[in-house]
Enzyme design. Structure first.
Site, PDB file in Angstrom:
ATOM      1  CG  ASP A  69      -1.995  -1.127   1.140  1.00  0.00           C
ATOM      2  OD1 ASP A  69      -1.945  -1.927   0.195  1.00  0.00           O
ATOM      3  OD2 ASP A  69      -2.841  -1.209   2.045  1.00  0.00           O
ATOM      4  CG  ASP A 117      -6.639   0.157   1.255  1.00  0.00           C
ATOM      5  OD1 ASP A 117      -7.053  -0.986   1.480  1.00  0.00           O
ATOM      6  OD2 ASP A 117      -6.955   1.150   1.951  1.00  0.00           O
ATOM      7  CG  HIS A 122     -11.205   1.319   0.039  1.00  0.00           C
ATOM      8  ND1 HIS A 122     -11.448   0.078   0.570  1.00  0.00           N
ATOM      9  CD2 HIS A 122     -10.144   1.813   0.731  1.00  0.00           C
ATOM     10  CE1 HIS A 122     -10.583  -0.166   1.533  1.00  0.00           C
ATOM     11  NE2 HIS A 122      -9.772   0.866   1.657  1.00  0.00           N
ATOM     12  CG  HIS A 131      -8.315   5.454   2.781  1.00  0.00           C
ATOM     13  ND1 HIS A 131      -9.279   5.301   3.752  1.00  0.00           N
ATOM     14  CD2 HIS A 131      -7.824   4.208   2.539  1.00  0.00           C
ATOM     15  CE1 HIS A 131      -9.351   4.031   4.088  1.00  0.00           C
ATOM     16  NE2 HIS A 131      -8.488   3.336   3.358  1.00  0.00           N
ATOM     17  CE  LYS A 182      -4.388  -4.280   1.106  1.00  0.00           C
ATOM     18  NZ  LYS A 182      -4.947  -3.105   1.765  1.00  0.00           N
ATOM     19  CB  CYS A 233      -2.079  -2.954   5.171  1.00  0.00           C
ATOM     20  SG  CYS A 233      -3.795  -2.465   4.843  1.00  0.00           S
TER      21      CYS A 233
HETATM   22  C1  VGL Z   1      -4.806   0.772   5.678  1.00  0.00           C
HETATM   23  C2  VGL Z   1      -6.198   1.945   7.058  1.00  0.00           C
HETATM   24  C3  VGL Z   1      -7.224   1.803   6.162  1.00  0.00           C
HETATM   25  C4  VGL Z   1      -3.423   0.243   5.421  1.00  0.00           C
HETATM   26  C5  VGL Z   1      -5.827   0.599   4.764  1.00  0.00           C
HETATM   27  O1  VGL Z   1      -3.053   0.093   4.241  1.00  0.00           O
HETATM   28  O2  VGL Z   1      -2.683  -0.004   6.414  1.00  0.00           O
HETATM   29  N1  VGL Z   1      -4.999   1.427   6.819  1.00  0.00           N
HETATM   30  N2  VGL Z   1      -7.030   1.130   5.006  1.00  0.00           N
HETATM   31 ZN    ZN Z   2      -8.427   1.208   3.369  1.00  0.00          ZN
END
Ligand code: VGL
Ligand code: ZN
Length: 207
Positions: free
Chosen positions: A20, A63, A65, A82, A105, A153
């Site tokens: 990420d 990540d 979404h 985000h 993901k 993550c």
């Molecule tokens: C993550 C918070 C929300 C991460 C992803 O990549 O650690 N943290 N979504």
């Molecule tokens: Zn996230």
């Protein structure tokens, strides 16, 4: 085998997982900017170069979404909006060397933090991403993990990797924590170590 100054040796049965490293986490202007997130990119790039130079696989996670998901505070979750698919915030940071497959993901509104699995926020049902199959097909036995964020993550991916039978190493110089509560990053490191994740590199600053 090449061993960068503070890291593991790479070989073709090892994969470096770059978790990420996206604008929303790694850029100071990102929606969920992680303190020091940009700082880890040079260390990650050295690891990526070392890995590729020794025939190791490098896999990136993203990540990813939808615009509305129970992962976000405005839809009942805990996070600011985000990494919305297709936006600047979801792109891998432009300073990161990208030389390997990318696993996304969260695209169906699932929650969960591991690069290996996602969780349906309504039913709680877990399903797998493509990551484990990709690693098995490549004959990977050991994973080295860097990226963001230590307390979400990175930790979830590392603990899943151990459960799935991989020898698992976290690069302490190439991860940073969200630290929603002070000390979350340190606690995540301790939990990883206690579970059997090997910590590589000398921490120079708090994370
Ligand atoms: C993550 C918070 C929300 C991460 C992803 O990549 O650690 N943290 N979504
Ligand atoms: Zn996230």
């Amino acid at each position: 085998m090449t061993s960068p100054s503070t890291g593991p040796a790479y070989d073709p049965s090892t994969a470096l997982l770059v978790i990420d490293v996206q604008n929303d986490f790694a850029d100071a202007a990102g929606a969920l900017a992680v303190d020091g997130g940009t700082e880890i990119i040079p260390a990650l790039n050295r690891q990526i170069a070392a890995a590729r130079g020794s025939g190791a696989l490098v896999v990136y996670s993203q990540d990813w979404h939808p615009a509305s998901t129970p992962h976000f505070a405005r839809d009942g979750g805990i996070w600011p909006v985000h990494c919305v698919m297709g936006t600047w915030g979801a792109e891998l940071h432009p300073a990161l060397i990208v030389d390997g497959p990318v696993v996304r993901k969260g695209s169906d509104g699932e929650d969960g933090y591991s690069g290996f699995s996602v969780r349906d926020p309504t039913s709680g049902r877990e399903s797998r991403t493509a990551l484990d199959g990709l690693l098995r097909d490549a004959g990977i036995e050991r994973v080295v993990i860097g990226g963001l964020a230590t307390d979400y993550c990175v930790k979830a991916t590392a603990l899943d990797a151990l459960r799935l039978g991989y020898r698992t190493i976290a690069l302490v110089d190439a991860i940073r924590a969200v630290d929603l509560a002070p000390g979350d990053g340190e606690r995540a490191l301790a939990e990883m170590a206690a579970t059997g994740v090997e910590l590589a590199g000398e921490p120079a600053v708090s994370r």
